[in-house]
Design a protein around this motif. Structure first.
Motif, mmCIF file in Angstrom:
data_model
loop_
_atom_site.group_PDB
_atom_site.id
_atom_site.type_symbol
_atom_site.label_atom_id
_atom_site.label_comp_id
_atom_site.label_asym_id
_atom_site.label_seq_id
_atom_site.Cartn_x
_atom_site.Cartn_y
_atom_site.Cartn_z
ATOM 1 N N ARG A 62 -8.394 -6.767 -4.869
ATOM 2 C CA ARG A 62 -7.153 -7.258 -4.266
ATOM 3 C C ARG A 62 -6.008 -7.208 -5.263
ATOM 4 O O ARG A 62 -4.901 -6.776 -4.951
ATOM 5 C CB ARG A 62 -7.354 -8.676 -3.743
ATOM 6 N N LEU A 63 -6.264 -7.662 -6.485
ATOM 7 C CA LEU A 63 -5.231 -7.691 -7.518
ATOM 8 C C LEU A 63 -5.081 -6.350 -8.234
ATOM 9 O O LEU A 63 -4.068 -6.073 -8.847
ATOM 10 C CB LEU A 63 -5.545 -8.780 -8.546
ATOM 11 N N LYS A 64 -6.145 -5.552 -8.183
ATOM 12 C CA LYS A 64 -6.214 -4.241 -8.844
ATOM 13 C C LYS A 64 -6.089 -4.354 -10.359
ATOM 14 O O LYS A 64 -5.462 -3.536 -11.014
ATOM 15 C CB LYS A 64 -5.195 -3.274 -8.261
ATOM 16 N N ILE A 65 -6.693 -5.408 -10.889
ATOM 17 C CA ILE A 65 -6.831 -5.579 -12.332
ATOM 18 C C ILE A 65 -8.216 -6.156 -12.609
ATOM 19 O O ILE A 65 -8.860 -6.680 -11.705
ATOM 20 C CB ILE A 65 -5.756 -6.511 -12.951
ATOM 21 N N ILE A 122 4.196 -7.997 3.940
ATOM 22 C CA ILE A 122 5.065 -8.582 2.907
ATOM 23 C C ILE A 122 4.467 -9.885 2.397
ATOM 24 O O ILE A 122 4.429 -10.132 1.178
ATOM 25 C CB ILE A 122 6.490 -8.802 3.465
ATOM 26 N N SER A 123 3.960 -10.691 3.292
ATOM 27 C CA SER A 123 3.347 -11.964 2.910
ATOM 28 C C SER A 123 2.128 -11.739 2.016
ATOM 29 O O SER A 123 1.946 -12.443 1.011
ATOM 30 C CB SER A 123 2.950 -12.728 4.167
ATOM 31 N N GLU A 124 1.296 -10.778 2.367
ATOM 32 C CA GLU A 124 0.102 -10.485 1.561
ATOM 33 C C GLU A 124 0.492 -9.982 0.171
ATOM 34 O O GLU A 124 -0.086 -10.396 -0.833
ATOM 35 C CB GLU A 124 -0.794 -9.474 2.272
ATOM 36 N N LEU A 165 4.294 -3.979 -6.926
ATOM 37 C CA LEU A 165 4.193 -4.725 -5.673
ATOM 38 C C LEU A 165 5.569 -5.120 -5.142
ATOM 39 O O LEU A 165 5.803 -5.085 -3.924
ATOM 40 C CB LEU A 165 3.312 -5.960 -5.865
ATOM 41 N N GLU A 166 6.473 -5.480 -6.031
ATOM 42 C CA GLU A 166 7.839 -5.812 -5.602
ATOM 43 C C GLU A 166 8.504 -4.595 -4.968
ATOM 44 O O GLU A 166 9.239 -4.717 -3.982
ATOM 45 C CB GLU A 166 8.661 -6.329 -6.775
ATOM 46 N N GLY A 167 8.235 -3.411 -5.507
ATOM 47 C CA GLY A 167 8.758 -2.187 -4.915
ATOM 48 C C GLY A 167 8.209 -1.969 -3.513
ATOM 49 O O GLY A 167 8.944 -1.576 -2.596
ATOM 50 N N GLU A 168 6.904 -2.248 -3.346
ATOM 51 C CA GLU A 168 6.302 -2.126 -2.019
ATOM 52 C C GLU A 168 6.910 -3.133 -1.042
ATOM 53 O O GLU A 168 7.141 -2.816 0.133
ATOM 54 C CB GLU A 168 4.788 -2.312 -2.111
ATOM 55 N N ILE A 169 7.176 -4.337 -1.517
ATOM 56 C CA ILE A 169 7.819 -5.346 -0.672
ATOM 57 C C ILE A 169 9.203 -4.868 -0.248
ATOM 58 O O ILE A 169 9.581 -4.980 0.923
ATOM 59 C CB ILE A 169 7.900 -6.711 -1.388
#
Length: 105
Positions: free
Chosen positions: A10-13, A78-80, A51-55
């Motif tokens: 989920r976090l990809k780390i 966006i919420s996820e 992730l901010e870019g995806e949002i």
């Protein structure tokens, strides 16, 4: 070091997964874990920016969306993404305290 970290899809780390109390590890092992974590942790702000870019992309789509059902989907996405960012910040800050404590001892 893979025995002390697990990939979170989920976090990809990779996140710390220590099975014993911290003091049961040798100082050398503690230092190796902390060094590895600092490397991983250093990439968290980059992951957050992604992730901010995806949002931003989804918010722009939402601004132009006329289909109500698609608007609901975009809001959910966006919420996820925002939830993932929050969790990443928690990991970034929580272990910073642990790391600083161990370095000063």
């Amino acid at each position: 070091m893979n025995e002390y970290f697990a990939f979170d899809p989920r976090l990809k780390i990779r996140i710390p997964q220590v099975s014993n109390t911290w003091t049961t590890y040798s100082v050398q092992t503690q230092n190796r874990i902390l060094t590895e974590w600092e490397t991983i942790r250093g990439h968290i702000p980059d992951r957050i920016r992604e992730l901010e870019g995806e949002i931003n992309i989804r918010q722009e789509a939402l601004n132009n969306e006329e289909d109500f059902n698609r608007s609901i989907e975009l809001n959910h996405e966006i919420s996820e993404l925002a939830s993932i960012i929050n969790d990443l910040w928690i990991w970034f800050r929580t272990t910073q305290h642990i790391t600083n404590t161990k370095i000063h001892n």
